[in-house]
Scaffold this active site. Structure first.
Site, PDB file in Angstrom:
ATOM      1  N   ASP A 159      -6.874   4.252   0.361  1.00  0.00           N
ATOM      2  CA  ASP A 159      -6.876   2.933   0.641  1.00  0.00           C
ATOM      3  C   ASP A 159      -7.052   2.515   2.107  1.00  0.00           C
ATOM      4  OD1 ASP A 159      -6.550   2.281  -2.170  1.00  0.00           O
ATOM      5  OD2 ASP A 159      -4.341   3.259  -1.616  1.00  0.00           O
ATOM      6  N   HIS A 187       0.047   1.476  -4.638  1.00  0.00           N
ATOM      7  CA  HIS A 187      -1.350   1.938  -4.726  1.00  0.00           C
ATOM      8  C   HIS A 187      -1.800   1.115  -6.010  1.00  0.00           C
ATOM      9  CE1 HIS A 187      -5.110   3.948  -5.195  1.00  0.00           C
ATOM     10  NE2 HIS A 187      -4.684   4.715  -6.293  1.00  0.00           N
TER      11      HIS A 187
HETATM   12  P1  NAX Z   1      -9.226  14.336 -14.075  1.00  0.00           P
HETATM   13  O1  NAX Z   1      -9.127  13.720 -15.322  1.00  0.00           O
HETATM   14  O2  NAX Z   1     -10.526  14.818 -13.754  1.00  0.00           O
HETATM   15  O3  NAX Z   1      -8.205  15.413 -13.753  1.00  0.00           O
HETATM   16  C1  NAX Z   1      -7.008  15.373 -14.187  1.00  0.00           C
HETATM   17  C2  NAX Z   1      -6.496  16.780 -14.809  1.00  0.00           C
HETATM   18  O4  NAX Z   1      -5.013  16.700 -14.813  1.00  0.00           O
HETATM   19  C3  NAX Z   1      -7.048  17.204 -15.901  1.00  0.00           C
HETATM   20  O5  NAX Z   1      -7.930  18.640 -15.703  1.00  0.00           O
HETATM   21  C4  NAX Z   1      -6.144  17.341 -16.813  1.00  0.00           C
HETATM   22  O6  NAX Z   1      -6.248  18.670 -17.571  1.00  0.00           O
HETATM   23  C5  NAX Z   1      -4.835  17.803 -15.804  1.00  0.00           C
HETATM   24  N1  NAX Z   1      -3.649  17.275 -16.476  1.00  0.00           N
HETATM   25  C6  NAX Z   1      -2.974  16.436 -17.128  1.00  0.00           C
HETATM   26  N2  NAX Z   1      -1.605  16.457 -17.471  1.00  0.00           N
HETATM   27  C7  NAX Z   1      -1.455  17.466 -16.738  1.00  0.00           C
HETATM   28  C8  NAX Z   1      -0.276  18.031 -16.552  1.00  0.00           C
HETATM   29  N3  NAX Z   1       0.921  17.660 -17.296  1.00  0.00           N
HETATM   30  N4  NAX Z   1       0.122  19.147 -15.802  1.00  0.00           N
HETATM   31  C9  NAX Z   1      -0.946  19.651 -15.032  1.00  0.00           C
HETATM   32  N5  NAX Z   1      -2.179  18.993 -15.177  1.00  0.00           N
HETATM   33  C10 NAX Z   1      -2.524  18.055 -16.189  1.00  0.00           C
HETATM   34  O7  NAX Z   1      -8.646  13.199 -13.083  1.00  0.00           O
HETATM   35  P2  NAX Z   1      -9.056  13.040 -11.378  1.00  0.00           P
HETATM   36  O8  NAX Z   1     -10.157  12.221 -11.299  1.00  0.00           O
HETATM   37  O9  NAX Z   1      -8.839  14.565 -10.653  1.00  0.00           O
HETATM   38  O10 NAX Z   1      -7.865  12.122 -10.854  1.00  0.00           O
HETATM   39  C11 NAX Z   1      -6.330  12.595 -11.324  1.00  0.00           C
HETATM   40  C12 NAX Z   1      -5.455  11.347 -10.988  1.00  0.00           C
HETATM   41  O11 NAX Z   1      -5.674  10.751  -9.661  1.00  0.00           O
HETATM   42  C13 NAX Z   1      -5.654  10.483 -12.008  1.00  0.00           C
HETATM   43  O12 NAX Z   1      -4.240   9.913 -12.466  1.00  0.00           O
HETATM   44  C14 NAX Z   1      -6.061   9.129 -11.147  1.00  0.00           C
HETATM   45  O13 NAX Z   1      -5.938   7.843 -11.361  1.00  0.00           O
HETATM   46  C15 NAX Z   1      -5.618   9.319  -9.825  1.00  0.00           C
HETATM   47  N6  NAX Z   1      -6.160   8.798  -8.662  1.00  0.00           N
HETATM   48  C16 NAX Z   1      -5.306   8.477  -7.410  1.00  0.00           C
HETATM   49  C17 NAX Z   1      -5.887   7.762  -6.323  1.00  0.00           C
HETATM   50  C18 NAX Z   1      -4.866   7.532  -5.309  1.00  0.00           C
HETATM   51  O14 NAX Z   1      -5.252   6.961  -4.099  1.00  0.00           O
HETATM   52  N7  NAX Z   1      -3.451   7.825  -5.432  1.00  0.00           N
HETATM   53  C19 NAX Z   1      -7.093   7.590  -6.101  1.00  0.00           C
HETATM   54  C20 NAX Z   1      -8.149   8.464  -6.855  1.00  0.00           C
HETATM   55  C21 NAX Z   1      -7.650   8.692  -8.588  1.00  0.00           C
HETATM   56  O15 NAX Z   1      -7.901   7.576  -9.247  1.00  0.00           O
END
Ligand code: NAX
Length: 326
Positions: A159, A187
């Site tokens: 952000d 956030h």
């Molecule tokens: P993806 O869905 O591409 O990847 C997430 C991965 O986490 C998947 O491969 C899934 O298998 C794995 N996963 C799920 N549960 C799990 C667990 N219990 N233990 C280990 N792995 C697990 O998402 P991606 O685009 O990489 O985003 C990940 C997270 O970042 C989401 O929650 C998203 O909302 C968050 N974000 C946060 C941001 C921030 O600024 N704080 C910005 C970007 C993003 O939106």
């Protein structure tokens, strides 16, 4: 050469990590003289894809990459970990309410908090990325009492960087001339991007833009930028999120630049009247691997009211998940 450090990363087969892991391994996060061991956690169905990520990491022949561990066992991923990047979480599905997402992802972070408490290095530095990031960090903190709460942070650097870009575009100035940008709060769309104390090449940024732009265009533009990227790309920010994580950790570990600060969601000490203990984004300076909230900033009533709204949202999120911590 320094001894290798252990970097645990969750959600390692996901989108963000496909950019993040390669930058950690190339020295972008902890410096060009710091070898790393990557300890990567995924859910069982994603292990095959994770193995492919490991193949590509190995095929880069990064001199700093000492080892890559792939696992679906959190106690293996966090064993002796010095750093924890908590990216893995469930995305919000169709028809899912924010409260459902909070509960589902909150459970992941309460479970991981307990494991981390038992097996990680007690000085481990953590950045929570999976949403709702601030509240997930709070849940993790409550489930990991052996860790120093100051070492459990959440990501608002993306952000912050988005805000720097918007201001540079508006004022036709170089991003490197922009200092002291601030993101207050959660956030989420209640975050408060604030240019009141920002400078551009040493001059006050607020003197270079209209107040109406700062309050009515800039704030919602930054707060809703994630949704704008989803609208254009069909999926959420990935490379820029990875870059935010790299910047967050690098500033924390290697320090902020003299005369500047960065935004990090950290354990509130009550500064600016925000409830103590919430994971709230503040302007911070970093030195010797520790952060300090910038105090004494004079905020307008408009900004203070918005900061309070974001605090209220964090309190409500916490109360929704109160069954996940004692
Ligand atoms: P993806 O869905 O591409 O990847 C997430 C991965 O986490 C998947 O491969 C899934 O298998 C794995 N996963 C799920 N549960 C799990 C667990 N219990 N233990 C280990 N792995 C697990 O998402 P991606 O685009 O990489 O985003 C990940 C997270 O970042 C989401 O929650 C998203 O909302 C968050 N974000 C946060 C941001 C921030 O600024 N704080 C910005 C970007 C993003 O939106």
């Amino acid at each position: 050469m320094k001894q290798p450090v252990r970097v645990a990363v969750t959600g390692a087969a996901g989108q963000i990590c496909y950019s993040l892991l390669f930058r950690i391994a190339s020295g972008g996060m902890l410096g060009n003289d710091q070898p790393v061991i990557l300890q990567l956690l995924e859910i069982t169905p994603a292990l095959k894809v994770l193995e492919a990520v490991k193949m590509e990491l190995n095929d880069c022949a990064f001199p700093l990459l000492h080892d890559v561990v792939c696992t679906d066992d959190a106690s293996v991923a966090f064993k002796g970990a010095d750093y924890g990047l908590m990216v893995g979480a469930k995305p919000r599905g169709p028809g899912m309410e924010r409260a459902d997402l909070l509960k589902d992802n909150g459970k992941i972070f309460s479970t991981l908090g307990k494991v981390i408490n038992d097996v990680a290095n007690p000085d481990m530095k953590i950045c929570v990325v999976g949403n709702p990031a601030n509240t997930n960090a709070y849940i993790l903190m409550k489930n990991a009492p052996n860790l120093n709460p100051r070492n459990i942070t959440a990501l608002t650097r993306l952000d912050h960087n988005r805000a720097v870009y918007q201001l540079s575009e508006k004022t036709n100035s170089s991003m490197s001339d922009i200092k002291r940008m601030t993101i207050w709060g959660n956030h989420s769309t209640t975050q408060v991007p604030d240019i009141s104390h920002t400078t551009i090449a040493g001059d006050a940024a607020i003197d270079k833009v209209d107040t109406s732009w700062a309050n009515e265009e800039f704030i919602p533009k930054v707060a809703k930028r994630g949704a704008e990227v989803i609208g254009a790309r069909g999926s959420s920010s990935a490379a820029s999120a990875a870059n935010g994580i790299i910047d967050h950790m690098r500033s924390w570990v290697l320090g902020t630049n003299e005369g500047d600060w960065v935004s990090m969601a950290v354990h509130s000490d009550g500064s600016y009247g925000i409830e103590e203990g919430l994971i709230y984004s503040y302007p911070v300076t970093c030195k010797n691997g520790d952060w300090t909230i910038v105090t004494g900033l004079d905020n307008s009533d408009f900004i203070v009211n918005k900061m309070k709204e974001s605090e209220k949202e964090l309190q409500e999120e916490r109360d929704t998940c109160s069954d996940l911590f004692a």
